[in-house]
Design an enzyme around this catalytic site. Sequence first.
Site, PDB file in Angstrom:
ATOM      1  N   GLU A 143      -5.411  -3.995  10.931  1.00 26.95           N
ATOM      2  CA  GLU A 143      -4.364  -3.233  10.876  1.00 26.95           C
ATOM      3  C   GLU A 143      -4.721  -2.265  12.222  1.00 26.95           C
ATOM      4  O   GLU A 143      -5.381  -1.149  12.061  1.00 26.95           O
ATOM      5  CB  GLU A 143      -4.424  -2.207   9.712  1.00 26.95           C
ATOM      6  CG  GLU A 143      -4.147  -2.913   8.432  1.00 26.95           C
ATOM      7  CD  GLU A 143      -3.300  -1.953   7.472  1.00 26.95           C
ATOM      8  OE1 GLU A 143      -2.296  -2.473   6.964  1.00 26.95           O
ATOM      9  OE2 GLU A 143      -4.161  -0.792   7.043  1.00 26.95           O
ATOM     10  N   HIS A 191      -9.463   2.083   4.836  1.00 25.10           N
ATOM     11  CA  HIS A 191      -8.256   2.162   5.579  1.00 25.10           C
ATOM     12  C   HIS A 191      -8.346   3.054   6.548  1.00 25.10           C
ATOM     13  O   HIS A 191      -9.144   4.224   6.417  1.00 25.10           O
ATOM     14  CB  HIS A 191      -7.132   2.614   4.475  1.00 25.10           C
ATOM     15  CG  HIS A 191      -5.732   2.487   5.019  1.00 25.10           C
ATOM     16  ND1 HIS A 191      -5.278   3.549   5.992  1.00 25.10           N
ATOM     17  CD2 HIS A 191      -4.648   1.700   5.162  1.00 25.10           C
ATOM     18  CE1 HIS A 191      -4.039   3.148   6.380  1.00 25.10           C
ATOM     19  NE2 HIS A 191      -3.588   1.916   5.787  1.00 25.10           N
ATOM     20  N   SER A 214       3.397  -1.690  10.288  1.00 25.65           N
ATOM     21  CA  SER A 214       4.957  -1.790  10.573  1.00 25.65           C
ATOM     22  C   SER A 214       5.414  -3.293  10.489  1.00 25.65           C
ATOM     23  O   SER A 214       6.343  -3.645  11.026  1.00 25.65           O
ATOM     24  CB  SER A 214       5.079  -1.449  11.926  1.00 25.65           C
ATOM     25  OG  SER A 214       4.984   0.015  12.197  1.00 25.65           O
ATOM     26  N   GLY A 220       2.738   2.700  10.775  1.00 23.28           N
ATOM     27  CA  GLY A 220       3.632   3.702  10.669  1.00 23.28           C
ATOM     28  C   GLY A 220       4.500   4.057  11.534  1.00 23.28           C
ATOM     29  O   GLY A 220       5.350   4.921  11.634  1.00 23.28           O
ATOM     30  N   GLU A 229      -6.654   5.508   7.680  1.00 26.37           N
ATOM     31  CA  GLU A 229      -6.297   6.960   6.992  1.00 26.37           C
ATOM     32  C   GLU A 229      -7.584   7.519   6.299  1.00 26.37           C
ATOM     33  O   GLU A 229      -7.711   8.508   6.709  1.00 26.37           O
ATOM     34  CB  GLU A 229      -5.160   6.911   6.367  1.00 26.37           C
ATOM     35  CG  GLU A 229      -3.965   6.692   7.142  1.00 26.37           C
ATOM     36  CD  GLU A 229      -2.623   5.917   6.583  1.00 26.37           C
ATOM     37  OE1 GLU A 229      -2.403   5.875   5.353  1.00 26.37           O
ATOM     38  OE2 GLU A 229      -1.905   5.557   7.411  1.00 26.37           O
ATOM     39  N   GLY A 269       2.957  -1.181   4.045  1.00 28.89           N
ATOM     40  CA  GLY A 269       2.894   0.275   3.919  1.00 28.89           C
ATOM     41  C   GLY A 269       4.200   0.464   3.456  1.00 28.89           C
ATOM     42  O   GLY A 269       4.801   0.381   2.470  1.00 28.89           O
ATOM     43  N   GLY A 270       5.056   1.103   4.505  1.00 25.26           N
ATOM     44  CA  GLY A 270       6.323   1.592   4.393  1.00 25.26           C
ATOM     45  C   GLY A 270       7.300   0.777   3.668  1.00 25.26           C
ATOM     46  O   GLY A 270       8.231   1.130   2.754  1.00 25.26           O
ATOM     47  N   ASN A 326       0.794  -1.168  -0.216  1.00 25.78           N
ATOM     48  CA  ASN A 326       0.079  -0.174   0.040  1.00 25.78           C
ATOM     49  C   ASN A 326       0.957   1.233   0.112  1.00 25.78           C
ATOM     50  O   ASN A 326       1.427   1.418   0.959  1.00 25.78           O
ATOM     51  CB  ASN A 326      -0.773  -0.087   1.198  1.00 25.78           C
ATOM     52  CG  ASN A 326      -1.612   1.230   1.347  1.00 25.78           C
ATOM     53  OD1 ASN A 326      -2.135   2.040   0.406  1.00 25.78           O
ATOM     54  ND2 ASN A 326      -2.266   1.606   2.678  1.00 25.78           N
ATOM     55  N   TRP A 327       0.996   1.854  -1.269  1.00 29.10           N
ATOM     56  CA  TRP A 327       2.127   2.741  -1.216  1.00 29.10           C
ATOM     57  C   TRP A 327       1.414   4.261  -0.678  1.00 29.10           C
ATOM     58  O   TRP A 327       2.274   5.074  -0.481  1.00 29.10           O
ATOM     59  CB  TRP A 327       2.210   3.098  -3.023  1.00 29.10           C
ATOM     60  CG  TRP A 327       3.240   2.303  -3.333  1.00 29.10           C
ATOM     61  CD1 TRP A 327       3.977   1.160  -2.580  1.00 29.10           C
ATOM     62  CD2 TRP A 327       3.813   2.070  -4.632  1.00 29.10           C
ATOM     63  NE1 TRP A 327       4.652   0.427  -3.489  1.00 29.10           N
ATOM     64  CE2 TRP A 327       4.545   0.758  -4.852  1.00 29.10           C
ATOM     65  CE3 TRP A 327       3.105   2.388  -5.963  1.00 29.10           C
ATOM     66  CZ2 TRP A 327       5.156   0.456  -6.037  1.00 29.10           C
ATOM     67  CZ3 TRP A 327       3.786   2.010  -7.330  1.00 29.10           C
ATOM     68  CH2 TRP A 327       4.629   1.174  -6.891  1.00 29.10           C
ATOM     69  N   LYS A 328       0.264   4.160  -0.236  1.00 26.57           N
ATOM     70  CA  LYS A 328      -0.241   5.374   0.123  1.00 26.57           C
ATOM     71  C   LYS A 328       0.143   6.918  -0.740  1.00 26.57           C
ATOM     72  O   LYS A 328       0.128   6.582  -2.021  1.00 26.57           O
ATOM     73  CB  LYS A 328       0.221   5.758   1.599  1.00 26.57           C
ATOM     74  CG  LYS A 328       0.291   4.460   2.440  1.00 26.57           C
ATOM     75  CD  LYS A 328       0.267   4.694   3.912  1.00 26.57           C
ATOM     76  CE  LYS A 328      -0.206   3.504   4.742  1.00 26.57           C
ATOM     77  NZ  LYS A 328       0.201   3.604   6.102  1.00 26.57           N
TER      78      LYS A 328
HETATM   79  P1  PGA Z   1       2.675   0.436   7.370  1.00 22.85           P
HETATM   80  O1  PGA Z   1       1.572   0.862   6.907  1.00 22.85           O
HETATM   81  O2  PGA Z   1       3.487  -0.962   7.039  1.00 22.85           O
HETATM   82  O3  PGA Z   1       3.628   1.704   6.987  1.00 22.85           O
HETATM   83  O4  PGA Z   1       2.632   0.456   8.863  1.00 22.85           O
HETATM   84  C1  PGA Z   1       0.538  -0.424   6.768  1.00 22.85           C
HETATM   85  C2  PGA Z   1      -0.764   0.199   6.174  1.00 22.85           C
HETATM   86  O5  PGA Z   1      -1.173   1.259   6.530  1.00 22.85           O
HETATM   87  O6  PGA Z   1      -1.183  -0.354   5.414  1.00 22.85           O
END
Ligand code: PGA
Length: 254
Positions: free
Chosen positions: A168, A96, A213, A174, A98, A234-235, A9-11
């Site tokens: 999540e 998500h 994470s 993050g 966010e 994500g990251g 998930n590149w956001k």
């Molecule tokens: P993260 O994000 O791996 O950077 O914690 C995961 C996500 O929000 O899908």
Amino acid sequence: MRKPLVMGNWKLNGTKQSVSDLIKAFVEPANRTAGKVDVAICAPAIFIGTVESLAKGSSLQYGSEDCDIHTKGAFTGENSPEMIKEFGCTYAIVGHSERRGYHNESNEYVAQKFKAALDSGLVPVLCVGESEAEYDAGKTMEVVNAEIKAVIDLCGIDSFKNAVIAYEPIWAIGTGKTATPEVAQNVHRQIRDFLKTFSSEVADGTRILYGGSCNAKTAPELFSQADIDGGLIGGASLKAPDFTAIIAAAEANA
Ligand code: PGA
């Protein structure tokens, strides 16, 4: 049994150059592990056309990070599930944290997105998870089950035959604070138990990903848990060696 899914998930990240570099780097491990693991990247909508041309003919799947509930009309800035599907996407992330947090998306609204994605032939990836305060108050399952129940109420339990759930915990996204494999497994098992109250078949078949994470170091133990069927990353999906190592961890547990 359930085929593991490793989804990036590149956001709100990426440039034309980085998208090209990363997709080229992921095609090989996706092709190599295709029989055992599904590998996918969810990209910002503006890059999906580029991802489509770079991933063409490979086993690398891809999707959107969100979708609108409408098929078309006066909804400036939105992307419909049909548009997303036309670009060859397999998946659409919905709900998500966010989006829920920064855009005030309610459980019912997320359920409508889930339905819109499903109706267009996409596989919705329903994100669920509790805040740190809710975790501390012991409310994890109350929160997570309500997020899932809103979808069951609108779409029915069988809709999960063509969907994925991603657990999540918001406090782990993050932050570098990955849930321990035991904490994550415990929640995943309870999610499956909750689904089981509606349908054992759906509970057994639904892939439940862990996200928050998850990285090259933590993935092997997380993925070895009985009810963790891969990860939403994500990251670490923005770094080719890390994401490739996470794919390998899923392969080792497939
Ligand atoms: P993260 O994000 O791996 O950077 O914690 C995961 C996500 O929000 O899908």
